[in-house]
Scaffold this motif. Structure first.
Motif, short mmCIF file in Angstrom:
data_model
loop_
_atom_site.label_atom_id
_atom_site.label_comp_id
_atom_site.label_asym_id
_atom_site.label_seq_id
_atom_site.Cartn_x
_atom_site.Cartn_y
_atom_site.Cartn_z
N ILE A 36 41.47 44.91 37.51
CA ILE A 36 41.90 44.07 38.63
C ILE A 36 42.63 42.81 38.15
CG2 ILE A 36 39.70 42.87 38.82
CD1 ILE A 36 40.16 42.83 41.88
N TRP A 37 42.28 42.26 37.01
CA TRP A 37 42.94 41.04 36.55
C TRP A 37 44.41 41.30 36.27
CZ3 TRP A 37 40.37 36.76 33.24
CH2 TRP A 37 39.15 36.38 33.82
N HIS A 38 44.72 42.48 35.72
CA HIS A 38 46.09 42.77 35.30
C HIS A 38 46.87 43.61 36.31
CE1 HIS A 38 45.03 41.01 31.51
NE2 HIS A 38 44.09 41.92 31.29
N TYR A 39 46.17 44.36 37.14
CA TYR A 39 46.83 45.27 38.08
C TYR A 39 46.21 45.15 39.47
CZ TYR A 39 48.13 47.14 33.54
OH TYR A 39 48.59 47.28 32.25
N PRO A 40 46.23 43.96 40.07
CA PRO A 40 45.53 43.78 41.35
C PRO A 40 46.09 44.63 42.49
CG PRO A 40 46.91 41.88 40.85
CD PRO A 40 46.88 42.72 39.61
N ASP A 41 47.38 44.93 42.47
CA ASP A 41 47.95 45.75 43.55
C ASP A 41 47.43 47.18 43.48
OD1 ASP A 41 49.43 43.61 44.56
OD2 ASP A 41 51.14 44.04 43.25
N VAL A 42 47.36 47.74 42.28
CA VAL A 42 46.82 49.09 42.14
C VAL A 42 45.32 49.08 42.43
CG1 VAL A 42 46.50 51.04 40.57
CG2 VAL A 42 48.61 49.72 40.48
N TYR A 43 44.65 48.03 42.00
CA TYR A 43 43.21 47.94 42.26
C TYR A 43 42.93 47.85 43.77
CZ TYR A 43 38.35 46.98 41.02
OH TYR A 43 36.99 47.06 40.87
N GLU A 44 43.83 47.26 44.50
CA GLU A 44 43.68 47.22 45.96
C GLU A 44 43.70 48.63 46.53
OE1 GLU A 44 43.49 45.27 49.82
OE2 GLU A 44 43.13 44.56 47.77
N ILE A 45 44.60 49.46 46.01
CA ILE A 45 44.66 50.86 46.44
C ILE A 45 43.36 51.57 46.08
CG2 ILE A 45 45.86 53.05 46.08
CD1 ILE A 45 48.38 51.27 45.43
N PRO A 99 41.54 32.55 38.66
CA PRO A 99 42.30 31.82 39.68
C PRO A 99 43.29 32.66 40.48
CG PRO A 99 42.09 30.48 37.72
CD PRO A 99 41.54 31.83 37.37
N PRO A 100 44.08 33.57 39.88
CA PRO A 100 44.99 34.36 40.71
C PRO A 100 44.27 35.21 41.75
CG PRO A 100 45.65 34.47 38.41
CD PRO A 100 44.30 33.82 38.44
N LEU A 101 43.09 35.72 41.39
CA LEU A 101 42.33 36.50 42.35
C LEU A 101 41.70 35.62 43.41
CD1 LEU A 101 40.57 39.13 40.05
CD2 LEU A 101 42.77 39.29 41.22
N VAL A 102 41.29 34.42 43.03
CA VAL A 102 40.78 33.46 44.03
C VAL A 102 41.85 33.19 45.08
CG1 VAL A 102 40.01 31.09 44.40
CG2 VAL A 102 39.16 32.37 42.43
N ARG A 103 43.08 32.98 44.63
CA ARG A 103 44.17 32.71 45.58
C ARG A 103 44.41 33.90 46.49
NH1 ARG A 103 46.18 30.01 40.92
NH2 ARG A 103 47.42 31.82 40.27
N ARG A 104 44.37 35.09 45.93
CA ARG A 104 44.56 36.29 46.76
C ARG A 104 43.44 36.42 47.79
NH1 ARG A 104 47.49 41.32 45.00
NH2 ARG A 104 49.10 40.68 43.55
N ALA A 105 42.22 36.16 47.37
CA ALA A 105 41.10 36.23 48.30
C ALA A 105 41.25 35.20 49.41
CB ALA A 105 39.79 36.04 47.56
#
Length: 259
Positions: A36-45, A99-105
């Motif tokens: 998820i840290w490196h591929y958040p878009d695929v992890y969303e899928i 932090p990037p995932l915090v912002r997405r959340a």
């Protein structure tokens, strides 16, 4: 939608495995998640395709329903599960170190209807140093946030601090002893000792409920993309050669403890 083929410069979970197997003190910082840290878009899928039958949620609700209660999601990532919890919980807090995932959340929460949005808070923080006061939540959910068990003791101690008396913590982890996915996991990570992990949780006073769910991806391209962020290139190609579907049976352990 097209999915870019993923190429890895490091083996799957290499940093985490080295930290655990070499007894590195992980309390100093956070171990990066290689998917998820490196591929958040695929992890969303991937998140959307995990457990379409709701096996995990049904099991947790049987043990401790969070309706009208305060819930903490440790390692909430992009906040995928927060709206679902907020549908019935009184208050939901998501804690995430990256932090990037915090912002997405936070962006996900901001897009929700006001009535739901007002009940969710996203905070940056680590499992071993939760940014919550003592006895402030009733239920804790941690999905693949305490991977491998050993090494997560500081984070587990924090659960005892933030949970109210009678509260319940849930930790969801892979069950490498069963299922097609479990076999793939064992092959890709032969150093993983599933029995040792189970003994760890038992020593900590946790109970285990083995469950079987599924990955159900929308199409083969999505399945291939998800496999390639979860496994090193060699094992990913072996899996995709062997398995020509877009879904797979997936065994997990639901570890839980009443505090």
């Amino acid at each position: 939608m097209t999915y870019r083929r993923q190429h890895f410069s490091k083996p799957f979970l290499s940093e985490f495995v080295k930290s655990v197997c070499n007894n590195v003190d992980v309390r100093r910082d956070v171990i990066p998640s290689p998917n998820i840290w490196h591929y958040p878009d695929v992890y969303e899928i991937e998140n959307r395709g995990v457990d379409p039958g709701g096996v995990l949620e049904a099991a947790m609700l049987r043990i401790h329903d969070w309706a009208g209660l305060d819930l903490l999601d440790v390692g909430c990532g992009t906040g995928f599960h927060l709206p679902r919890f907020a549908a019935s919980a009184r208050r939901v807090v998501g804690v995430e170190p990256h932090p990037p995932l915090v912002r997405r959340a936070q962006q996900r929460v901001a897009a929700l209807p006001a009535a739901v949005r007002s009940r969710i808070t996203v905070l940056r923080g680590k499992a071993q140093q939760l940014p919550l006061p003592p006895a402030s939540v009733d239920v804790v959910h941690a999905r693949w946030s305490y991977f491998f068990g050993p090494g997560s003791e500081p984070g587990l101690a924090e659960l005892g601090r933030v949970l109210r008396h009678g509260g319940t913590a849930f930790v969801i982890d892979n069950d490498a002893t069963r299922s097609t996915f479990g076999r793939w996991f064992r092959t890709a990570l032969p150093s993983y000792d599933a029995e040792a992990v189970e003994r760890f949780w038992a020593r900590q006073g946790w109970q285990r409920e083995p469950l079987t769910m599924r990955w159900e991806l929308p199409d083969r391209a999505a399945f291939e993309a998800v496999v390639r962020i979860e496994f090193d290139p060699e094992n990913a190609e072996a899996i995709l050669t062997e398995h020509d579907a877009a879904s797979v049976d997936y065994a997990v352990n639901l570890f839980w403890r009443r505090f």
